[in-house]
Design an enzyme around this catalytic site. Structure first.
Site, PDB file in Angstrom:
ATOM      1  N   TYR A   3      10.493 -10.887   8.913  1.00  0.00           N
ATOM      2  CA  TYR A   3       9.398 -10.276   8.251  1.00  0.00           C
ATOM      3  C   TYR A   3       8.231 -10.130   8.868  1.00  0.00           C
ATOM      4  O   TYR A   3       7.358  -9.224   9.001  1.00  0.00           O
ATOM      5  CB  TYR A   3       9.066 -11.020   6.904  1.00  0.00           C
ATOM      6  CG  TYR A   3       7.917 -10.416   6.150  1.00  0.00           C
ATOM      7  CD1 TYR A   3       8.311  -9.636   5.136  1.00  0.00           C
ATOM      8  CD2 TYR A   3       6.826 -11.050   6.143  1.00  0.00           C
ATOM      9  CE1 TYR A   3       7.237  -9.179   4.342  1.00  0.00           C
ATOM     10  CE2 TYR A   3       5.985 -10.585   5.357  1.00  0.00           C
ATOM     11  CZ  TYR A   3       6.071  -9.768   4.330  1.00  0.00           C
ATOM     12  OH  TYR A   3       5.036  -8.963   3.662  1.00  0.00           O
ATOM     13  N   LYS A  22       5.908  -6.830   9.953  1.00  0.00           N
ATOM     14  CA  LYS A  22       4.239  -6.681   9.961  1.00  0.00           C
ATOM     15  C   LYS A  22       3.511  -6.661  11.209  1.00  0.00           C
ATOM     16  O   LYS A  22       2.498  -6.278  11.167  1.00  0.00           O
ATOM     17  CB  LYS A  22       4.009  -7.932   8.987  1.00  0.00           C
ATOM     18  CG  LYS A  22       4.587  -7.894   7.700  1.00  0.00           C
ATOM     19  CD  LYS A  22       4.220  -6.530   7.034  1.00  0.00           C
ATOM     20  CE  LYS A  22       4.650  -6.442   5.502  1.00  0.00           C
ATOM     21  NZ  LYS A  22       4.162  -5.243   4.872  1.00  0.00           N
TER      22      LYS A  22
END
Length: 269
Positions: free
Chosen positions: A163, A167
């Site tokens: 994740y 990002k």
């Protein structure tokens, strides 16, 4: 003048991941300030419910089924926005997913799933929206592309490495996209939430318990608020919508390539 009805007048926005959570809250906030909004999500029923609330409140909205990992679906959503409202001048790439795993347990399937939605989905949204904006002509701008980052665009934790990578990729696309699209009168910016109490975080909280990061549900948000957030509380979608509106409005016309932190002080720059 009522800023809540006129601030985004004339804005025609496509919002991905708009069936619930921050995407839904931002769609309703945009509409309340005068924007016409297209809500896109794999959960078409959820988008229709949000659009119905907007219409009932006197706003203008449509709902489309959208898998952000499909270029054809993304182009269709952009086209639907233009068909419904006459043009598109705001693109909000909000859709995202997460499934925490400890670093040594991360699988190829976990990596691919997260990167495909959170990184490729943003790339496709930026590209297809930009193509439509360029076709509309630079004199009809400025156009706004807004990408949703995270505190994990600036750091990483051992249980959410894919994740965080996705990002960080969003931040790279903000920086690189700003340079690529400025000649077309398109700005590219983003905002980075921290711990936001949404359906996504409710599931994340359960997943963190399942992998042994926390002992009981609810502990993750409380622990982060107490130990990492200067303001000592986690946030709600209402804490984010104002910044999302600012980035869509004329107030941010002289900004590009920026990621604004909305995290209660988790990341100090």
């Amino acid at each position: 003048m009522d800023i809540h009805k006129t601030r985004l007048a004339g804005k025609r926005a496509l919002i991905t991941g708009a069936a619930q959570g921050m995407g839904a809250a931002i769609a309703e906030y945009y509409a309340a300030q005068g924007a016409e909004v297209c809500l896109g999500d794999v959960n078409l029923g959820g988008c229709r419910e949000v659009a119905a609330r907007i219409e009932a409140a006197g706003g203008s909205a449509i709902a489309v089924e959208l898998d952000v990992t499909s270029r054809a679906a993304m182009k269709a959503a952009v086209d639907a926005t233009v068909d419904a409202f006459g043009s598109i001048n705001v693109m909000l790439n909000n859709a995202g997913i997460n499934k925490p795993m400890m670093f040594l347990d991360v699988t190829e399937e976990n990596w691919d799933m997260i990167m495909k939605v959170n990184a490729l989905g943003v790339l496709l949204g930026m590209q297809e929206a930009a193509k439509a904006m360029i076709a509309q002509g630079k004199d009809n701008g400025p156009y706004k592309i807004i990408n949703v980052g995270s505190i994990l665009s600036r750091q990483a934790f051992d249980d959410v490495v894919p994740y965080s990578c996705s990002k960080h990729a969003v931040l790279a696309m903000i920086n690189g996209g700003a340079k690529a699209l400025v000649e077309h009168n398109i700005t590219v910016n983003g905002y980075a939430p921290g711990v936001v109490r949404t359906e996504l975080w409710e599931q994340l909280d359960k997943d963190l318990v399942a992998i042994g990061k926390f002992e009981k549900e609810g502990e993750s948000m409380d622990s982060l608020a107490e130990n990492m957030i200067l303001m000592k509380r986690y946030s709600y979608p209402e804490d984010v919508v104002g910044t999302a509106a600012f980035l869509a409005s004329s107030e941010s016309d002289y900004m590009t390539g920026q990621l604004l932190m909305i995290d209660g002080g988790m990341v100090i720059q």
